[in-house]
Motif scaffolding. Structure first.
Motif, PDB file in Angstrom:
ATOM      1  N   ARG A  18      -4.031   0.277   7.222  1.00 38.05           N
ATOM      2  CA  ARG A  18      -4.918  -0.856   7.930  1.00 38.05           C
ATOM      3  C   ARG A  18      -6.400  -0.261   7.542  1.00 38.05           C
ATOM      4  N   LEU A  19      -6.546   1.159   7.979  1.00 45.71           N
ATOM      5  CA  LEU A  19      -7.774   1.823   7.489  1.00 45.71           C
ATOM      6  C   LEU A  19      -8.430   1.441   6.078  1.00 45.71           C
ATOM      7  N   ILE A  20      -7.395   1.700   5.062  1.00 44.15           N
ATOM      8  CA  ILE A  20      -7.987   1.073   3.774  1.00 44.15           C
ATOM      9  C   ILE A  20      -8.369  -0.196   3.649  1.00 44.15           C
ATOM     10  N   ARG A  21      -7.721  -1.135   4.369  1.00 44.90           N
ATOM     11  CA  ARG A  21      -7.840  -2.373   4.246  1.00 44.90           C
ATOM     12  C   ARG A  21      -9.212  -2.869   5.031  1.00 44.90           C
ATOM     13  N   SER A  22      -9.533  -2.456   6.019  1.00 41.18           N
ATOM     14  CA  SER A  22     -10.716  -2.618   6.719  1.00 41.18           C
ATOM     15  C   SER A  22     -12.006  -2.265   5.953  1.00 41.18           C
ATOM     16  N   LEU A  23     -11.755  -1.203   4.941  1.00 39.80           N
ATOM     17  CA  LEU A  23     -12.874  -0.707   3.888  1.00 39.80           C
ATOM     18  C   LEU A  23     -12.790  -1.494   2.527  1.00 39.80           C
ATOM     19  N   LYS A  25     -13.450  -4.239   0.992  1.00 39.74           N
ATOM     20  CA  LYS A  25     -14.370  -5.118   0.353  1.00 39.74           C
ATOM     21  C   LYS A  25     -15.668  -4.677   0.155  1.00 39.74           C
ATOM     22  N   SER A  26     -15.549  -3.694  -0.664  1.00 37.67           N
ATOM     23  CA  SER A  26     -16.647  -2.714  -1.047  1.00 37.67           C
ATOM     24  C   SER A  26     -16.606  -2.156  -2.291  1.00 37.67           C
ATOM     25  N   ASP A  27     -17.390  -1.319  -2.813  1.00 36.64           N
ATOM     26  CA  ASP A  27     -17.548  -0.349  -3.762  1.00 36.64           C
ATOM     27  C   ASP A  27     -16.982   1.007  -3.419  1.00 36.64           C
ATOM     28  N   PHE A  28     -16.062   0.991  -2.553  1.00 42.58           N
ATOM     29  CA  PHE A  28     -15.329   2.234  -2.095  1.00 42.58           C
ATOM     30  C   PHE A  28     -14.045   2.386  -2.951  1.00 42.58           C
ATOM     31  N   HIS A  29     -13.920   3.498  -3.326  1.00 44.17           N
ATOM     32  CA  HIS A  29     -12.530   4.047  -3.986  1.00 44.17           C
ATOM     33  C   HIS A  29     -11.966   4.938  -2.839  1.00 44.17           C
ATOM     34  N   PHE A  30     -10.686   4.770  -2.741  1.00 47.85           N
ATOM     35  CA  PHE A  30      -9.842   5.442  -1.659  1.00 47.85           C
ATOM     36  C   PHE A  30      -8.836   6.402  -2.373  1.00 47.85           C
ATOM     37  N   LEU A  31      -9.098   7.736  -2.063  1.00 51.65           N
ATOM     38  CA  LEU A  31      -8.274   8.872  -2.584  1.00 51.65           C
ATOM     39  C   LEU A  31      -7.538   9.395  -1.160  1.00 51.65           C
ATOM     40  N   VAL A  32      -6.119   9.197  -1.524  1.00 48.65           N
ATOM     41  CA  VAL A  32      -5.401   9.580  -0.319  1.00 48.65           C
ATOM     42  C   VAL A  32      -4.359  10.635  -0.413  1.00 48.65           C
ATOM     43  N   HIS A  33      -4.309  11.461   0.579  1.00 49.32           N
ATOM     44  CA  HIS A  33      -3.450  12.632   0.500  1.00 49.32           C
ATOM     45  C   HIS A  33      -2.423  12.343   1.652  1.00 49.32           C
ATOM     46  N   LEU A  34      -1.195  11.990   1.394  1.00 46.38           N
ATOM     47  CA  LEU A  34      -0.114  11.858   2.229  1.00 46.38           C
ATOM     48  C   LEU A  34       0.621  13.385   2.586  1.00 46.38           C
ATOM     49  N   ASP A  35       0.426  13.667   3.649  1.00 46.26           N
ATOM     50  CA  ASP A  35       1.026  15.016   4.158  1.00 46.26           C
ATOM     51  C   ASP A  35       2.579  15.048   3.814  1.00 46.26           C
ATOM     52  N   SER A  36       2.881  16.386   3.537  1.00 46.99           N
ATOM     53  CA  SER A  36       4.274  16.620   3.029  1.00 46.99           C
ATOM     54  C   SER A  36       5.222  16.206   4.146  1.00 46.99           C
ATOM     55  N   LYS A  37       4.796  16.191   5.293  1.00 48.41           N
ATOM     56  CA  LYS A  37       5.601  15.838   6.512  1.00 48.41           C
ATOM     57  C   LYS A  37       5.945  14.452   6.659  1.00 48.41           C
ATOM     58  N   MET A  38       5.170  13.550   5.699  1.00 52.56           N
ATOM     59  CA  MET A  38       5.374  12.244   5.899  1.00 52.56           C
ATOM     60  C   MET A  38       6.650  11.878   4.993  1.00 52.56           C
ATOM     61  N   ASP A  39       7.606  10.883   5.916  1.00 58.27           N
ATOM     62  CA  ASP A  39       8.480  10.409   5.121  1.00 58.27           C
ATOM     63  C   ASP A  39       8.535   9.009   4.305  1.00 58.27           C
ATOM     64  N   VAL A  40       7.682   9.261   3.233  1.00 54.06           N
ATOM     65  CA  VAL A  40       7.214   8.204   2.550  1.00 54.06           C
ATOM     66  C   VAL A  40       6.932   8.569   0.759  1.00 54.06           C
ATOM     67  N   LEU A  49       1.080  -1.308   0.428  1.00 48.57           N
ATOM     68  CA  LEU A  49      -0.565  -1.552   0.344  1.00 48.57           C
ATOM     69  C   LEU A  49      -0.824  -2.575  -0.665  1.00 48.57           C
ATOM     70  N   ASN A  50      -0.003  -2.792  -1.628  1.00 49.97           N
ATOM     71  CA  ASN A  50      -0.246  -3.469  -2.858  1.00 49.97           C
ATOM     72  C   ASN A  50      -1.432  -2.783  -3.517  1.00 49.97           C
ATOM     73  N   CYS A  51      -1.336  -1.715  -3.925  1.00 49.19           N
ATOM     74  CA  CYS A  51      -2.333  -0.694  -4.478  1.00 49.19           C
ATOM     75  C   CYS A  51      -2.824  -1.448  -5.679  1.00 49.19           C
ATOM     76  N   SER A  52      -4.216  -1.649  -5.515  1.00 46.68           N
ATOM     77  CA  SER A  52      -4.831  -2.134  -6.737  1.00 46.68           C
ATOM     78  C   SER A  52      -5.500  -0.815  -7.545  1.00 46.68           C
ATOM     79  N   ASP A  53      -6.821  -1.275  -8.277  1.00 46.24           N
ATOM     80  CA  ASP A  53      -7.140  -0.072  -9.067  1.00 46.24           C
ATOM     81  C   ASP A  53      -8.326   0.590  -8.350  1.00 46.24           C
ATOM     82  N   ASN A  54      -8.406   0.762  -6.842  1.00 52.26           N
ATOM     83  CA  ASN A  54      -9.214   1.162  -6.147  1.00 52.26           C
ATOM     84  C   ASN A  54      -8.652   2.260  -5.181  1.00 52.26           C
ATOM     85  N   VAL A  55      -7.350   2.622  -5.219  1.00 54.29           N
ATOM     86  CA  VAL A  55      -6.378   3.242  -4.362  1.00 54.29           C
ATOM     87  C   VAL A  55      -5.863   4.179  -5.224  1.00 54.29           C
TER      88      VAL A  55
END
Length: 315
Positions: A18-23, A25-40, A49-55
């Protein structure tokens, strides 16, 4: 101007999306670190997320632990990924915005974009000089003992034995801090909020320092809460230090673009921000900051809906 949004995520996967989607519609690129404790997995995250070329997702996962170098390491891994994307796509990021997965914008994307365009290249970082009488004293003068102290606490019940074991650790940490503070640090010392917005020139300076002066950087790894000191120290050592709004030495309130609610009438100071809920809405919409934290959709998702409606109605 393209901006790199660096996101440190450790829980609530749908909230991160939701955080990524809220931003988005812009020239933002999103670089994400998923903590090793996350089960995904990365693919599961992208499918949701339907990752596009900006994530983009950091491949190496680290377990982030408060008050340790691991959080700086995660931030640097996000920066390194952003530099790789710049090279691969032949683009350039003007600002790097460090957020947690529990942050959320409280201004419109248009407002944030315009604000950053007008502000560049000013570093937007909460920065207080070290002083032996301010809150930064413990960060640099009693060092190297926090993790050991936590380990002792986890193994022994409260009592005289635990105090006896911890006393020499405190003495050792105080002595080590005195030695480092007076003889070994190669930079002037600063501290502040772990969440910042830094321009390209500061980021490039930090990467250059790490590459060429690793022995100096290593001395900063054993400070208490390095995520609240390292980037301040580096920014103030950079060529853009004169653009920083430096806090008075006795200032306690945070001065950054991410609001956090640390204290409230009738509530104790916990050392970490309270969860923001719908009861905080009227205060949040009046804030000058661009983002706020911490939100938790498990505790209260209505507050994010209220913020979204307010932004839409006032754009």
């Amino acid at each position: 101007m393209k901006q790199a949004v660096l996101i440190m995520a450790h829980k609530n996967l749908n909230q991160v999306i939701r955080l990524i989607r809220s931003l988005s519609k812009s020239d933002f690129h999103f670089l994400v670190h998923l903590d090793s404790k996350m089960d995904v997995t990365d693919s599961e995250f992208c499918n949701l997320l339907n990752c596009s070329d900006n994530v983009f997702i950091v491949k190496k996962r680290i377990s982030g632990v408060l008050d340790t170098w691991s959080l700086v390491e995660i931030s640097l891994s996000l920066i390194e990924l952003a530099k790789q994307i710049e090279l691969n796509k032949n683009i350039h990021y003007s600002y790097y915005l460090l957020l947690s997965g529990q942050d959320y914008p409280i201004k419109s994307v248009e407002y944030i974009t315009e604000f950053l365009g007008k502000t560049y290249p000013k570093p937007l970082i909460d920065c207080t000089p070290y002083d032996k009488h301010n809150w930064l004293y413990y960060k640099f003068n009693v060092i190297g003992i926090r993790e050991i102290s936590k380990y002792v606490d986890s193994k022994l019940n409260r009592g005289i034995l635990r105090k006896i074991i911890k006393l020499p650790l405190i003495i050792y940490g105080s002595l080590l801090g005195w030695v480092y503070r007076n003889f070994l640090y190669d930079y002037k010392l600063y501290g502040g909020s772990a969440w910042w917005i830094l321009p390209d020139k500061v980021i490039e300076f930090i990467l250059h320092e790490i590459k060429t002066n690793g022995h100096k950087i290593n001395k900063l790894k054993i400070t208490n809460t390095p995520e609240e000191t390292f980037f301040q120290i580096m920014t103030m050592a950079s060529p853009l230090s004169n653009l920083v709004d430096l806090n008075p030495k006795d200032m306690v309130e945070q001065n950054c673009m991410t609001y956090a609610h640390f204290s409230d009438e009738g509530k104790p100071f916990m050392g970490h921000p309270y969860i923001l809920t719908k009861e905080d809405f009227s205060k949040i919409v009046k804030l000058p900051q661009l983002f706020a934290r911490k939100f938790d959709t498990v505790t209260d998702s209505n507050i994010l809906d209220m913020i979204d409606r307010h932004i839409v109605n006032n754009t």
